[in-house]
Design a protein around this motif. Structure first.
Motif, short mmCIF file in Angstrom:
data_model
loop_
_atom_site.label_atom_id
_atom_site.label_comp_id
_atom_site.label_asym_id
_atom_site.label_seq_id
_atom_site.Cartn_x
_atom_site.Cartn_y
_atom_site.Cartn_z
N LEU A 245 -8.19 6.90 15.08
CA LEU A 245 -7.82 6.12 13.65
C LEU A 245 -6.31 5.97 12.95
N LEU A 246 -5.70 6.45 14.01
CA LEU A 246 -4.08 6.20 13.66
C LEU A 246 -3.46 6.23 14.86
N PRO A 247 -2.52 4.82 14.87
CA PRO A 247 -1.00 5.26 16.22
C PRO A 247 -0.84 6.85 16.99
N ASP A 248 -0.46 6.89 18.03
CA ASP A 248 -0.48 8.19 18.47
C ASP A 248 1.09 8.08 18.12
N PRO A 249 1.91 7.52 18.29
CA PRO A 249 2.81 8.16 18.08
C PRO A 249 3.32 8.13 15.53
N GLY B 274 0.69 -0.71 -0.03
CA GLY B 274 0.15 -0.51 0.10
C GLY B 274 0.77 1.21 0.29
N THR B 275 0.16 2.05 0.06
CA THR B 275 0.51 3.85 -0.13
C THR B 275 1.41 4.27 1.53
N PHE B 276 0.18 3.64 2.34
CA PHE B 276 0.37 3.66 3.90
C PHE B 276 0.91 5.23 4.17
N ASP B 277 -0.36 6.30 3.33
CA ASP B 277 -0.16 7.75 3.51
C ASP B 277 -1.17 8.27 3.88
N PRO B 278 -1.43 8.38 5.35
CA PRO B 278 -0.72 7.24 6.61
C PRO B 278 -0.77 6.21 7.23
N PRO B 279 -0.45 5.19 7.61
CA PRO B 279 0.02 4.19 7.68
C PRO B 279 -1.17 4.65 9.17
N HIS B 280 -2.86 3.32 9.38
CA HIS B 280 -3.42 3.86 10.57
C HIS B 280 -3.90 2.65 10.88
N TYR B 281 -4.67 2.90 11.93
CA TYR B 281 -5.09 1.44 12.41
C TYR B 281 -6.36 0.43 11.96
N GLY B 282 -6.56 0.60 10.68
CA GLY B 282 -6.92 -0.59 9.48
C GLY B 282 -6.17 -0.97 8.54
N HIS B 283 -4.38 -0.91 8.74
CA HIS B 283 -4.03 -1.52 8.12
C HIS B 283 -3.25 -2.52 9.26
N LEU B 284 -2.99 -1.93 10.45
CA LEU B 284 -2.56 -2.83 11.28
C LEU B 284 -3.47 -3.76 11.62
N LEU B 285 -5.28 -3.36 12.05
CA LEU B 285 -5.80 -4.66 12.12
C LEU B 285 -6.03 -5.48 11.10
N ILE B 286 -5.54 -5.33 10.19
CA ILE B 286 -6.37 -6.18 8.70
C ILE B 286 -5.24 -7.43 8.96
N ALA B 287 -4.15 -6.55 8.46
CA ALA B 287 -2.50 -7.61 9.06
C ALA B 287 -2.01 -8.31 11.08
N ASN B 288 -3.08 -8.20 11.46
CA ASN B 288 -2.55 -8.55 12.65
C ASN B 288 -3.93 -9.49 12.87
N GLU B 289 -5.42 -9.30 11.98
CA GLU B 289 -5.87 -10.55 12.09
C GLU B 289 -5.89 -11.58 11.15
N SER C 117 -6.77 5.85 4.09
CA SER C 117 -5.38 6.64 3.73
C SER C 117 -6.43 8.19 4.24
N SER C 118 -7.01 7.87 3.06
CA SER C 118 -7.43 9.53 2.15
C SER C 118 -8.05 10.15 3.05
N MET C 119 -9.54 9.11 3.96
CA MET C 119 -10.31 10.27 4.67
C MET C 119 -9.69 10.85 6.28
N ILE C 120 -8.02 10.44 6.47
CA ILE C 120 -7.28 10.93 7.31
C ILE C 120 -6.65 12.39 6.69
N ARG C 121 -5.63 11.90 6.11
CA ARG C 121 -5.84 13.27 5.16
C ARG C 121 -6.26 14.03 4.86
N GLU D 235 7.17 3.01 10.18
CA GLU D 235 8.02 2.16 11.03
C GLU D 235 7.59 2.75 12.58
N HIS D 236 7.09 4.02 12.84
CA HIS D 236 6.59 3.86 14.27
C HIS D 236 4.81 3.34 14.31
N ALA D 237 4.50 3.37 13.29
CA ALA D 237 2.58 2.57 12.90
C ALA D 237 3.10 0.69 13.74
#
Length: 189
Positions: A172-176, A9-24, A156-160, A61-63
């Motif tokens: 919506l995305l990690p504090d770091p 992905g572009t990870f622009d920015p990386p968010h909890y949706g990305h992390l949730l998918i990866a973990n599941e 990511s587009s919604m976050i931007r 990296e922060h995410a």
């Protein structure tokens, strides 16, 4: 044999949706690792022209910090021109011959599979794993494993857009990642 999921992905920015998918997917398929693979230039969309690859990489990296099973694969960041998955998977399979790869895609990309570059060759290089996304079907003629993921309608587009208009992105995305964005004044912050 090491079993590795790849989430591109572009990870622009990386968010909890990305992390949730990866973990599941990691849990459901009992994978050893998930590799987050930021695109340089995805063939199906334009990345933000004002966010440098280095910034996207640092946000990623922060995410993922604190999860030993999450890694970053930068192979596509070092390539010029469009990043076709078939070319990437040829290179990754050659470099990591003792690995089995699972390429994670959202339901929007499942519908788009017939249009992927050299899809008939690609399905022989990697096992696709589809995850649900609101308002998309996961029906396809291609071999795709399906993993149910709790719905988290964030992009990511919604976050931007929220950042550009001064709305909160907390939870919506990690504090770091938020801190990094604010320090670098990214996305109009």
């Amino acid at each position: 044999m090491k079993k590795v999921g790849i989430l591109g992905g572009t990870f622009d920015p990386p968010h909890y949706g990305h992390l949730l998918i990866a973990n599941e997917v990691l849990s459901a398929l009992q994978l050893d690792e998930i590799w987050f693979m930021p695109n340089h230039e995805p063939p199906h969309k334009k990345k933000s022209e004002y966010i440098k690859n280095e910034d996207r990489l640092q946000m990623l990296e922060h995410a993922i910090q604190g999860n030993e099973a999450f890694k970053i694969e930068t192979i596509e960041l070092h390539r010029q021109g469009p990043s076709y998955t078939v070319d990437t998977m040829k290179m990754i399979n050659a470099e990591y011959s003792g690995h089995q790869f699972f390429f994670i895609i959202g339901a929007d990309m499942i519908e788009y599979l017939p249009k992927w570059h050299e899809i008939d060759e690609l399905v022989n290089l990697v096992q696709f794993v589809g995850v649900d996304r609101p308002n998309y079907s996961h029906q396809t003629e291609y071999p795709v494993l399906y993993v149910e993921v709790p719905a988290l309608d964030v992009s990511s587009s919604m976050i931007r857009e929220r950042m550009k208009t001064g709305k909160t992105v907390r939870y919506l995305l990690p504090d770091p990642v938020i801190q990094f964005i604010e320090e670098r004044h990214l996305y109009g912050t």
